[in-house]
Design a protein around this motif. Sequence first.
Motif, PDB file in Angstrom:
ATOM      1  N   THR A 105       0.832  -1.192   0.000  1.00 31.85           N
ATOM      2  CA  THR A 105       0.000   0.000   0.000  1.00 31.85           C
ATOM      3  C   THR A 105       0.872   1.250   0.000  1.00 31.85           C
ATOM      4  O   THR A 105       1.945   1.284   0.614  1.00 31.85           O
ATOM      5  CB  THR A 105      -0.929   0.024   1.227  1.00 31.85           C
ATOM      6  N   LYS A 106       0.411   2.260  -0.737  1.00 30.94           N
ATOM      7  CA  LYS A 106       1.123   3.539  -0.796  1.00 30.94           C
ATOM      8  C   LYS A 106       0.788   4.378   0.435  1.00 30.94           C
ATOM      9  O   LYS A 106      -0.368   4.395   0.857  1.00 30.94           O
ATOM     10  CB  LYS A 106       0.713   4.296  -2.060  1.00 30.94           C
ATOM     11  N   PRO A 107       1.754   5.096   1.001  1.00 30.57           N
ATOM     12  CA  PRO A 107       3.179   5.081   0.645  1.00 30.57           C
ATOM     13  C   PRO A 107       3.846   3.829   1.195  1.00 30.57           C
ATOM     14  O   PRO A 107       3.486   3.347   2.274  1.00 30.57           O
ATOM     15  CB  PRO A 107       3.719   6.334   1.331  1.00 30.57           C
ATOM     16  N   PHE A 108       4.817   3.305   0.468  1.00 32.12           N
ATOM     17  CA  PHE A 108       5.489   2.084   0.896  1.00 32.12           C
ATOM     18  C   PHE A 108       6.989   2.322   1.019  1.00 32.12           C
ATOM     19  O   PHE A 108       7.545   3.250   0.415  1.00 32.12           O
ATOM     20  CB  PHE A 108       5.243   0.954  -0.107  1.00 32.12           C
ATOM     21  N   GLY A 109       7.647   1.484   1.827  1.00 38.16           N
ATOM     22  CA  GLY A 109       9.096   1.535   1.944  1.00 38.16           C
ATOM     23  C   GLY A 109       9.724   0.626   0.900  1.00 38.16           C
ATOM     24  O   GLY A 109       9.160  -0.429   0.572  1.00 38.16           O
ATOM     25  N   MET A 110      10.881   1.011   0.380  1.00 39.85           N
ATOM     26  CA  MET A 110      11.531   0.211  -0.644  1.00 39.85           C
ATOM     27  C   MET A 110      11.930  -1.162  -0.112  1.00 39.85           C
ATOM     28  O   MET A 110      11.835  -2.165  -0.826  1.00 39.85           O
ATOM     29  CB  MET A 110      12.756   0.942  -1.187  1.00 39.85           C
ATOM     30  N   ASN A 111      12.349  -1.241   1.150  1.00 45.52           N
ATOM     31  CA  ASN A 111      12.730  -2.545   1.717  1.00 45.52           C
ATOM     32  C   ASN A 111      11.548  -3.499   1.755  1.00 45.52           C
ATOM     33  O   ASN A 111      11.680  -4.689   1.460  1.00 45.52           O
ATOM     34  CB  ASN A 111      13.298  -2.368   3.126  1.00 45.52           C
ATOM     35  N   GLU A 112      10.375  -2.960   2.143  1.00 43.42           N
ATOM     36  CA  GLU A 112       9.171  -3.789   2.177  1.00 43.42           C
ATOM     37  C   GLU A 112       8.819  -4.272   0.777  1.00 43.42           C
ATOM     38  O   GLU A 112       8.503  -5.454   0.567  1.00 43.42           O
ATOM     39  CB  GLU A 112       7.998  -2.998   2.751  1.00 43.42           C
ATOM     40  N   LEU A 113       8.875  -3.371  -0.202  1.00 42.66           N
ATOM     41  CA  LEU A 113       8.531  -3.740  -1.570  1.00 42.66           C
ATOM     42  C   LEU A 113       9.477  -4.797  -2.109  1.00 42.66           C
ATOM     43  O   LEU A 113       9.041  -5.779  -2.716  1.00 42.66           O
ATOM     44  CB  LEU A 113       8.564  -2.502  -2.470  1.00 42.66           C
ATOM     45  N   VAL A 114      10.771  -4.614  -1.894  1.00 48.61           N
ATOM     46  CA  VAL A 114      11.750  -5.593  -2.387  1.00 48.61           C
ATOM     47  C   VAL A 114      11.525  -6.959  -1.741  1.00 48.61           C
ATOM     48  O   VAL A 114      11.634  -7.996  -2.405  1.00 48.61           O
ATOM     49  CB  VAL A 114      13.189  -5.094  -2.135  1.00 48.61           C
TER      50      VAL A 114
END
Length: 233
Positions: A105-114
């Motif tokens: 979900t936005k906003p998201f952290g890059m670490n979570e997305l990766v």
Amino acid sequence: MTNQTVSILVVDDEPPIRKLLRVGLGSQGYTVSEAPNAKVAIDLMQTERPDLILLDLGLPGMTGLELLGKWRGDGLDIPVVILSSRTDEAGIVSALELGADDYVTKPFGMNELVARIRVALRHKFQQQGEKPVFHTGDLSVDLVKRIVKVEGKEVKLSPKEYDILRMLVQYAGKVLTHQFLMKHIWNDSTDVQYLRVYVRQLRQKIEKTPDQPRYIITETGVGYRLREVDGNE
């Protein structure tokens, strides 16, 4: 498969989001291509075959849900991770039911997305099939002997509790919707409250602190995910 060989198609109409993903994922070694709407994404898919798609639900014209439905209806089996607003629980559930692999979900952290990308890719590229014995943290599940242990001590589960845990283990790291679990456990869309009761009972048996679960994580308004942890956590 290394990050350097993995290509990701980002389908999002917001230029700042596309730039964030292009720079962030590029720094992780992923190859990123972009589409601002469904039409461009469909055209790109004629010539490209990405390993994973990041798909925004709020696209102009053809929505992300409609595009996902088209792709899955055409037999496209590429992993799809949904990008969505925090308030769009209904859209997230619909996307998962249409065959999305995960969501952030936005906003998201890059670490979570990766981390979500890696889980989705692992399900695609690793050999399919359940491991005979699954381990995460202090929890182990023998899928052949149907034996569940916590800290080396066997835990007795009811048949339905075990079925739920087995399903979560089979898709470890991936969010499973309420409807998906009910369909596969009860073979119909029974009252979701039954599922919540069994999950609560299951947590009482495998979690040290059931009210703050370490393994079975609630995805609010969506379903559940079995979180994979290491023994030191």
